[in-house]
Enzyme design. Structure first.
Site, PDB file in Angstrom:
ATOM      1  N   GLU A 256       0.808  -1.231   0.000  1.00 59.49           N
ATOM      2  CA  GLU A 256       0.000   0.000   0.000  1.00 59.49           C
ATOM      3  C   GLU A 256       0.846   1.288   0.000  1.00 59.49           C
ATOM      4  OE1 GLU A 256      -3.222  -0.307   2.875  1.00 59.49           O
ATOM      5  OE2 GLU A 256      -4.078  -1.986   1.779  1.00 59.49           O
ATOM      6  N   GLU A 360      -4.385  -8.942  -0.905  1.00 62.73           N
ATOM      7  CA  GLU A 360      -4.854  -8.774   0.481  1.00 62.73           C
ATOM      8  C   GLU A 360      -6.342  -8.478   0.539  1.00 62.73           C
ATOM      9  OE1 GLU A 360      -2.352  -6.265   3.191  1.00 62.73           O
ATOM     10  OE2 GLU A 360      -4.301  -5.781   4.081  1.00 62.73           O
TER      11      GLU A 360
END
Ligand SMILES: *[C@@H]1O[C@H](CO)[C@@H](O)[C@H](O)[C@H]1NC(C)=O
Ligand SMILES: *[C@@H]1O[C@H](CO)[C@@H](O)[C@H](O)[C@H]1NC(C)=O
Ligand SMILES: *[C@@H]1O[C@H](CO)[C@@H](O)[C@H](O)[C@H]1NC(C)=O
Ligand SMILES: *[C@@H]1O[C@H](CO)[C@@H](O)[C@H](O)[C@H]1NC(C)=O
Ligand SMILES: *[C@@H]1O[C@H](CO)[C@@H](O)[C@H](O)[C@H]1NC(C)=O
Ligand SMILES: *[C@@H]1O[C@H](CO)[C@@H](O)[C@H](O)[C@H]1NC(C)=O
Ligand SMILES: CC(=O)N[C@H]1CO[C@H](CO)[C@@H](O)[C@@H]1O
Length: 517
Positions: A256, A360
């Site tokens: 991220e 994820e």
């Protein structure tokens, strides 16, 4: 001749009378959710019936439903005609993406929870995911050093200005909570497992904010001293895991990367723009992997939400030099309710030779949500829905987040608690397999790496969600989801074998498997 016949018959009898492992059913327990969990402890744990060829004219069906089954196995005969007008036609001449696999993440939290159980129960938990009588995951993700699902922030080299990384070493957490569990998974699996690493943050001393949390980036520019050191940190990590017999299949360049651009971001993060990541790959990470014998590592960019997919793929993959180091794009699930799946198709069509892989997802992540919802069927449906949606838009597999969490949804050092397909109740020395576990199993056990998605089309308008695959051994798999309150009658036609006349209960997920013989 007599002896040959006799021995053949004798062996046949032996094989067919000695059934090795008995499949055991789910030990159901209602703990308040809209459905039940399956309880596993020292005495008991459910297993999945092997998916073998059921013989000529038969197909296998596995079913899970809100009201009863968990990967319940039945062999059913094909029919020559459809018993309904609601027919889905499978066409294996139209193929789409190849599948990489399905799995979850070996976080510190997962390891801590697994080790909080008695040794035999630990084994059952790892078997549930990775062994032939479990759901047979083929993917594993490792956070490189700490993330929020650790008990505190740490890196592999906290010695300031150690540009040679001479003090690099794996943490106690790797040696205790990750490596032994990964080794166990590798040793009990009958499949090849693809493991990839993802960093959350560089050591604080390499960063503009001198902190693993909050808003901050690597100091300097790609090609500079800090970026070179950070690339070497990846190499040291790969070497260290290799020395424990864990050879990685892939890496994401950063977990991220947009988190580290957020003011006061609460846990480990490191900020990157797409341009910075592109230049880091061209000048530092790509060459480091190649010159250290890691040119086959599947390097993935982005590792972030759908929203930024068009920008990141276009900035990074359009560059020919960067592109030669990159295998694919990693995406997270968290904003899939907001940003449409067409973004996936758009990215695929623009860069068809780079895979898109889901790295994820977890439920219960929003602050106002129940973090652990024991027995939630709704969450199993949500997973199935988004996995099917991804698969039908070129995504090549799906990686769940923590493989096991505690009753609170942790441990997590910033209290960012979430749900997991397996919840450990250490006080009772038992663990609970959530409906999400079986939803993942409907894909992971059957849609093997190397499978290709193929065309499946209804003859009219059907509201069922489904996806079809051809496997490396030429068997075929169809996964079907019904999220409504009504059962639905439908038929699947494969010209090679005939019709599957099927019925899916309300709120159920099914996997059909058949061979051509
Ligand atoms: C499947 O479900 C049926 C009916 O509920 C049950 O009798 C059977 O034992 C189950 N079989 C397996 C392998 O789960
Ligand atoms: C089955 O379908 C075939 C052709 O598709 C047709 O000729 C035959 O009458 C059908 N049989 C039944 C029992 O409906
Ligand atoms: C299957 O797809 C191929 C390739 O598009 C096409 O030529 C063929 O007609 C299709 N078969 C059926 C039964 O629709
Ligand atoms: C490595 O760690 C030791 C002990 O903490 C320290 O004395 C040494 O200066 C460190 N080396 C570097 C290069 O930072
Ligand atoms: C990192 O930032 C957090 C949050 O602002 C702060 O609590 C912590 O003390 C900082 N750590 C260091 C080593 O400066
Ligand atoms: C790695 O595998 C080899 C060969 O199987 C074995 O001899 C060795 O002990 C293993 N090393 C570790 C650290 O597990
Ligand atoms: C007949 C019926 O109720 N079908 C439902 C099956 O599930 C889908 C969603 O997966 C619903 O949209 C259908 O209404």
């Amino acid at each position: 001749m007599f002896w040959k016949v006799f021995l053949t018959c004798f062996c046949w009898l032996l094989i067919n009378t000695v059934k090795p492992v008995e499949t055991t059913l789910c030990s159901q327990k209602n703990l308040g959710g809209d459905s039940f969990v399956c309880v596993c402890n020292s005495d008991y744990c459910d297993t999945v019936e092997p998916n073998g060829n059921p013989g000529k004219n038969f197909f296998n069906r596995y079913q899970s439903s809100k009201h009863g089954h968990r990967l319940n196995y039945t062999a059913i005969p094909f029919e020559k005609n459809a018993t309904t007008d609601n027919i889905f036609y499978i066409n294996i001449s139209v193929t789409y993406q190849s599948i990489l696999g399905f799995g979850g993440a070996f976080t510190d939290a997962a390891g801590i929870n697994i080790l909080s159980l008695p040794v035999d129960v630990q084994e059952k938990l790892i078997q549930s995911y990775y062994s032939p009588d479990g759901i047979e995951y083929t993917i594993g993700r490792i956070p490189m050093a700490s993330c929020d699902f650790s008990t505190h922030p740490y890196s592999y080299d906290d010695s300031p200005m150690d540009f040679s990384l001479s003090n690099f070493s794996l943490a106690m957490e790797d040696l205790k909570y990750k490596i032994p569990i990964i080794q166990k998974a590798l040793s009990i699996s009958s499949r090849e497992i693809s493991i990839f690493g993802s960093p959350w943050s560089a050591p604080a001393w390499m960063k503009t904010n001198n902190n693993m949390t909050g808003r901050g980036s690597l100091i300097g520019q790609p090609g500079g001293k800090y970026f070179k050191t950070w690339a070497n940190y990846f190499i040291k990590f790969l070497d260290a895991y290799k020395s424990h017999n864990i050879s990685l299949w892939g890496l994401t360049a950063q977990n991220e990367p947009t988190d580290g651009e957020i003011y006061k971001f609460p846990f480990q993060a490191m900020g990157w723009t797409a341009e910075m990541q592109r230049d880091f790959i061209i000048q530092d990470l790509g060459p480091a992997l190649h010159s250290n014998g890691y040119q086959d590592i599947q390097l993935m960019i982005m590792d972030d939400q759908r929203l930024v997919l068009p920008e990141w793929t276009s900035v990074i993959l359009s560059d020919k030099t960067a592109s030669q180091y990159i295998a694919g794009t990693a995406i997270h699930w968290y904003t899939d309710k907001i940003f449409p799946s067409e973004l996936l198709t758009y990215a695929h069509d623009k860069f068809p030779d780079k895979f898109i892989f889901a790295t994820e997802a977890c439920n219960g992540d929003l602050p106002w949500e129940k973090h652990v919802d024991l027995g939630s069927w709704e969450r199993a449906e949500s997973y199935s829905h988004y996995i099917l949606q991804d698969l039908n838009h070129w995504v090549t597999g799906w990686t769940d987040w923590n493989i096991a969490l505690d009753m609170q949804g942790g441990p997590n050092w910033v209290s960012n608690f979430v749900d997991s397909p397996i919840i450990v109740n250490a006080d009772k020395s038992e663990f609970y397999k959530q409906p999400m576990f079986y939803a993942l199993g409907h894909f992971s056990k059957f849609v093997l790496p190397g499978s290709k998605r193929v065309d499946i089309k209804p003859n009219g308008i059907s509201s069922l969600e489904l996806a079809a695959f051809i496997l490396p051994d030429s068997s075929k798999v169809v996964v079907v989801l019904n999220r409504s309150d009504k059962e639905e009658i439908f038929s699947i036609n494969d010209p090679a074998v005939g019709f599957i006349n099927a019925e899916i209960p309300a709120h159920a997920i099914q996997t059909y498997i058949w061979w051509n013989n």
